[in-house]
Design a protein around this motif. Structure first.
Motif, PDB file in Angstrom:
ATOM      1  N   CYS A  49      71.196  71.805  75.973  1.00 12.03           N
ATOM      2  CA  CYS A  49      70.300  72.539  76.157  1.00 12.03           C
ATOM      3  C   CYS A  49      69.770  73.313  74.848  1.00 12.03           C
ATOM      4  CB  CYS A  49      70.477  73.692  77.262  1.00 12.03           C
ATOM      5  SG  CYS A  49      70.908  73.200  78.756  1.00 12.03           S
ATOM      6  N   ILE A  50      70.291  72.760  73.847  1.00 14.79           N
ATOM      7  CA  ILE A  50      69.965  73.189  72.316  1.00 14.79           C
ATOM      8  C   ILE A  50      68.550  72.856  71.940  1.00 14.79           C
ATOM      9  CG2 ILE A  50      70.581  72.866  69.995  1.00 14.79           C
ATOM     10  CD1 ILE A  50      73.640  72.080  70.860  1.00 14.79           C
ATOM     11  N   GLY A  51      68.091  71.943  72.174  1.00  4.45           N
ATOM     12  CA  GLY A  51      66.700  71.381  71.787  1.00  4.45           C
ATOM     13  C   GLY A  51      66.954  70.827  70.435  1.00  4.45           C
ATOM     14  N   GLY A  52      65.688  70.168  70.151  1.00  5.54           N
ATOM     15  CA  GLY A  52      65.514  69.539  68.791  1.00  5.54           C
ATOM     16  C   GLY A  52      66.195  68.085  68.668  1.00  5.54           C
ATOM     17  N   ALA A  53      66.123  67.406  67.669  1.00 11.78           N
ATOM     18  CA  ALA A  53      66.625  65.912  67.600  1.00 11.78           C
ATOM     19  C   ALA A  53      67.599  65.955  66.216  1.00 11.78           C
ATOM     20  CB  ALA A  53      65.577  65.068  67.491  1.00 11.78           C
ATOM     21  N   THR A  54      68.356  67.162  65.794  1.00  8.08           N
ATOM     22  CA  THR A  54      69.024  66.978  64.780  1.00  8.08           C
ATOM     23  C   THR A  54      70.507  67.136  65.185  1.00  8.08           C
ATOM     24  OG1 THR A  54      68.577  69.311  64.212  1.00  8.08           O
ATOM     25  CG2 THR A  54      67.512  67.764  62.872  1.00  8.08           C
TER      26      THR A  54
ATOM     27  N   LYS B  63      63.214  67.056  75.556  1.00  7.71           N
ATOM     28  CA  LYS B  63      62.257  66.056  75.382  1.00  7.71           C
ATOM     29  C   LYS B  63      61.994  65.554  74.128  1.00  7.71           C
ATOM     30  CE  LYS B  63      60.176  70.353  75.487  1.00  7.71           C
ATOM     31  NZ  LYS B  63      59.943  71.423  76.390  1.00  7.71           N
ATOM     32  N   GLU B  64      62.215  66.244  72.944  1.00 11.68           N
ATOM     33  CA  GLU B  64      62.071  65.718  71.667  1.00 11.68           C
ATOM     34  C   GLU B  64      63.108  64.695  71.384  1.00 11.68           C
ATOM     35  OE1 GLU B  64      62.197  68.737  68.612  1.00 11.68           O
ATOM     36  OE2 GLU B  64      62.356  66.995  67.025  1.00 11.68           O
ATOM     37  N   MET B  65      64.420  64.999  71.764  1.00  8.96           N
ATOM     38  CA  MET B  65      65.290  63.840  71.513  1.00  8.96           C
ATOM     39  C   MET B  65      65.103  62.699  72.361  1.00  8.96           C
ATOM     40  SD  MET B  65      69.559  64.653  72.106  1.00  8.96           S
ATOM     41  CE  MET B  65      69.527  64.771  73.766  1.00  8.96           C
ATOM     42  N   VAL B  66      64.711  62.919  73.636  1.00 11.63           N
ATOM     43  CA  VAL B  66      64.586  61.750  74.439  1.00 11.63           C
ATOM     44  C   VAL B  66      63.174  60.881  74.055  1.00 11.63           C
ATOM     45  CG1 VAL B  66      64.047  60.998  76.735  1.00 11.63           C
ATOM     46  CG2 VAL B  66      65.759  62.895  76.458  1.00 11.63           C
ATOM     47  N   ALA B  67      62.221  61.483  73.413  1.00 14.00           N
ATOM     48  CA  ALA B  67      61.038  60.822  72.852  1.00 14.00           C
ATOM     49  C   ALA B  67      61.396  60.258  71.871  1.00 14.00           C
ATOM     50  CB  ALA B  67      59.860  61.865  72.724  1.00 14.00           C
ATOM     51  N   THR B  68      62.312  60.785  70.867  1.00 17.71           N
ATOM     52  CA  THR B  68      62.482  59.968  69.557  1.00 17.71           C
ATOM     53  C   THR B  68      63.436  59.032  69.575  1.00 17.71           C
ATOM     54  OG1 THR B  68      63.624  62.156  68.895  1.00 17.71           O
ATOM     55  CG2 THR B  68      61.288  61.788  68.238  1.00 17.71           C
TER      56      THR B  68
ATOM     57  N   VAL C 114      57.902  54.329  73.725  1.00 14.33           N
ATOM     58  CA  VAL C 114      56.719  54.723  72.935  1.00 14.33           C
ATOM     59  C   VAL C 114      57.187  55.654  72.045  1.00 14.33           C
ATOM     60  CG1 VAL C 114      54.444  55.538  73.073  1.00 14.33           C
ATOM     61  CG2 VAL C 114      55.297  53.961  74.794  1.00 14.33           C
ATOM     62  N   TYR C 115      57.058  56.032  70.798  1.00 11.61           N
ATOM     63  CA  TYR C 115      57.190  57.021  69.882  1.00 11.61           C
ATOM     64  C   TYR C 115      56.295  57.956  69.640  1.00 11.61           C
ATOM     65  CZ  TYR C 115      61.696  54.423  68.860  1.00 11.61           C
ATOM     66  OH  TYR C 115      62.845  53.900  68.906  1.00 11.61           O
ATOM     67  N   PRO C 116      56.755  59.166  69.450  1.00 12.89           N
ATOM     68  CA  PRO C 116      55.390  60.107  69.303  1.00 12.89           C
ATOM     69  C   PRO C 116      54.348  59.765  68.330  1.00 12.89           C
ATOM     70  CG  PRO C 116      57.382  61.318  69.448  1.00 12.89           C
ATOM     71  CD  PRO C 116      57.842  59.908  69.368  1.00 12.89           C
ATOM     72  N   ASP C 117      54.795  59.201  67.320  1.00 11.64           N
ATOM     73  CA  ASP C 117      53.663  58.824  66.297  1.00 11.64           C
ATOM     74  C   ASP C 117      52.673  57.678  66.855  1.00 11.64           C
ATOM     75  OD1 ASP C 117      55.243  56.593  65.992  1.00 11.64           O
ATOM     76  OD2 ASP C 117      55.420  57.071  63.813  1.00 11.64           O
ATOM     77  N   GLN C 118      53.038  57.083  68.036  1.00  9.53           N
ATOM     78  CA  GLN C 118      51.988  55.761  68.846  1.00  9.53           C
ATOM     79  C   GLN C 118      51.249  56.474  69.629  1.00  9.53           C
ATOM     80  OE1 GLN C 118      55.725  53.658  69.934  1.00  9.53           O
ATOM     81  NE2 GLN C 118      54.803  51.821  68.822  1.00  9.53           N
ATOM     82  N   VAL C 119      51.265  57.882  69.860  1.00 10.76           N
ATOM     83  CA  VAL C 119      50.563  58.504  70.903  1.00 10.76           C
ATOM     84  C   VAL C 119      49.506  59.355  69.908  1.00 10.76           C
ATOM     85  CG1 VAL C 119      50.198  60.352  72.917  1.00 10.76           C
ATOM     86  CG2 VAL C 119      52.485  58.827  72.286  1.00 10.76           C
ATOM     87  N   SER C 120      48.204  59.092  70.265  1.00  7.88           N
ATOM     88  CA  SER C 120      46.915  60.016  69.706  1.00  7.88           C
ATOM     89  C   SER C 120      47.072  61.208  70.508  1.00  7.88           C
ATOM     90  CB  SER C 120      45.810  59.138  70.192  1.00  7.88           C
ATOM     91  OG  SER C 120      44.828  60.062  69.940  1.00  7.88           O
ATOM     92  N   THR C 121      47.371  62.228  69.515  1.00  9.62           N
ATOM     93  CA  THR C 121      47.275  63.523  70.202  1.00  9.62           C
ATOM     94  C   THR C 121      46.600  64.504  69.517  1.00  9.62           C
ATOM     95  OG1 THR C 121      49.690  63.061  70.260  1.00  9.62           O
ATOM     96  CG2 THR C 121      49.019  65.285  70.113  1.00  9.62           C
ATOM     97  N   GLU C 122      45.786  65.241  70.358  1.00 10.42           N
ATOM     98  CA  GLU C 122      44.872  66.387  70.117  1.00 10.42           C
ATOM     99  C   GLU C 122      45.246  67.489  71.156  1.00 10.42           C
ATOM    100  OE1 GLU C 122      40.787  65.775  70.735  1.00 10.42           O
ATOM    101  OE2 GLU C 122      40.163  67.642  70.195  1.00 10.42           O
ATOM    102  N   GLY C 123      45.525  68.601  70.543  1.00 13.17           N
ATOM    103  CA  GLY C 123      45.923  69.761  71.466  1.00 13.17           C
ATOM    104  C   GLY C 123      44.656  70.583  71.619  1.00 13.17           C
TER     105      GLY C 123
END
Ligand code: HSE
Length: 395
Positions: free
Chosen positions: A74-79, A100-105, A213-222
């Motif tokens: 439960c630390i978070g991040g992907a480092t 989610k960042e770690m799983v997505a990447t 699917v990596y985050p940079d393959q997802v068109s993203t608008e907030g």
């Protein structure tokens, strides 16, 4: 008895400790044996905290303790979290994470590592907070060919949009409230710029279609470009502005994944998902449409999902759950700009000019035009119209 550990004593980690303790007897029955919390890893001190005696600053204590079989990350991040999780899996320990960042990447890589060491790597809490959606998607809906997964995946932005609509709240004030309630990411730009929803789409897409699917393959608008005019235009057509994350199979058989503010009609179940709640619609060729709904963020709801995974891991200490997907295949992805969707456009142009450029349209009472036929975003952007806002309509 099985010994477990928690990495990170922030919002989610402290929630996991609380649930493991207050539900100790129930969990023992549900897991088939007692679950005993042995360590909590954090760099900080927590003087006077009831869990103080479990605290360690040394990851090696957990890594090298043969009694510890299951670890909640439960630390978070992907480092640092990624480094720890790799070591734990390689050491034969089961991992449940909300990250989610770690799983997505790194999800594919970590699932391969888990498979190689016959341990579980489970991440129900990474999408939809407390809502059970990944396990149903991976197991209960496995009999379907999935055509689309679409959802309100970020509690913070949904809270902001709901406050803007219902209370005329200012964006910044609503964001501050979401932060105070522990919903927002450490850097809330990840929420409001759509990155958090993007990471969740990556995970849903991998489970739905079997390929990373990596985050940079997802068109993203907030949601930072959402204006009061958008909210009013939507309301005048019995719709609400919602940030949706979607992944779908195109008519050509490719996968298209995107995050964008949508106009959601009152006829959609997602219209009714407000505040910090999340809703995820799954469309399949046997189920038709199912929606998963519940608290999408927050300490105890997220802890609920992590602890559920820990129990699952305890049941499968010897024989891991069969969960994996293939490495990413960029050739199987479609460009969001070419995907034909129903759209609302707000523009300075007249109805006649919009229809001349983009086909039949209806003028909305509070401004904007609903295009009758699906068109691509590229076609809208190349139409020559002066565009104020371009919003897909969810159908
Ligand atoms: N910041 C996230 C949200 C937390 O608001 O949905 C849950 O993933």
């Amino acid at each position: 008895m099985v010994q477990v550990a928690i990495l990170g004593f922030g919002t989610v980690g402290s929630g996991v400790a609380e649930v493991l303790t207050k539900n100790r007897e129930i969990l023992a029955r549900k897991a088939g044996q007692e679950i005993s919390l042995k360590y909590i890893l954090d760099t900080r001190e927590f003087p006077g905290n009831p869990f103080e005696e479990k605290l360690t600053h040394n990851f090696e204590d957990i890594l090298h303790d043969p009694e510890v079989k299951v670890v909640a990350e439960c630390i978070g991040g992907a480092t640092i979290a990624l480094e720890f999780v790799k070591k734990l899996l390689a050491a034969g320990k089961h991992v449940a994470t909300s990250n989610k960042e770690m799983v997505a990447t790194h999800g594919h890589e970590l699932l391969e590592l888990a498979k190689a060491h016959n341990v579980n790597f489970l991440f129900e809490a990474s999408v939809g907070g407390g809502i059970p959606v990944l396990r149903p998607l991976a197991f209960d809906l496995a009999g379907n060919e999935i055509t689309e997964v679409a959802g309100i995946l970020n509690g913070t932005t949904n809270y902001i949009l709901t406050e803007m609509l219902e209370k005329d709240a200012a964006f910044d004030a609503a964001l501050k409230e979401a932060q105070a309630m522990g919903y927002a990411e450490r850097n809330p730009a990840a929420d409001v710029e759509g990155l958090d929803a993007c990471r969740k789409v990556c995970i849903l897409s991998a489970l739905a279609f079997g390929t990373h699917v990596y985050p940079d393959q997802v068109s993203t608008e907030g949601i930072t470009s959402i204006s009061a005019e958008d909210v009013e235009a939507a309301a005048s057509a019995h719709m609400k502005v919602k940030l949706l994350g979607r992944t779908l199979r195109t008519p050509a058989g490719k996968v298209c994944s995107f995050v964008a503010p949508h106009f959601v009609p009152v006829t959609s179940q997602l219209y009714h998902v407000d505040s910090v709640f999340n809703g995820i619609v799954v469309r399949g060729n046997a189920i038709g449409e199912a929606m998963f709904y519940g608290p999408g963020a927050g300490k105890l709801p997220t802890a609920s999902a992590v602890v559920g995974d820990m129990i699952d891991a305890v049941w499968h200490l010897k024989e891991r759950r069969n969960l994996d997907w293939q490495e990413a295949d960029p050739t199987a992805m479609a460009d969001f700009a070419d995907l034909a969707l129903p759209y609302v456009v707000r523009t300075t142009a007249s109805l006649a000019e919009v229809e001349a450029a983009l086909g039949e349209a209806t003028a909305l009472a509070a401004g904007g035009y609903l295009l009758k036929n699906p068109v691509s975003r590229r076609a809208i952007e190349e139409s020559g119209l002066t565009l104020l806002a371009v919003r897909p309509v969810f159908q």
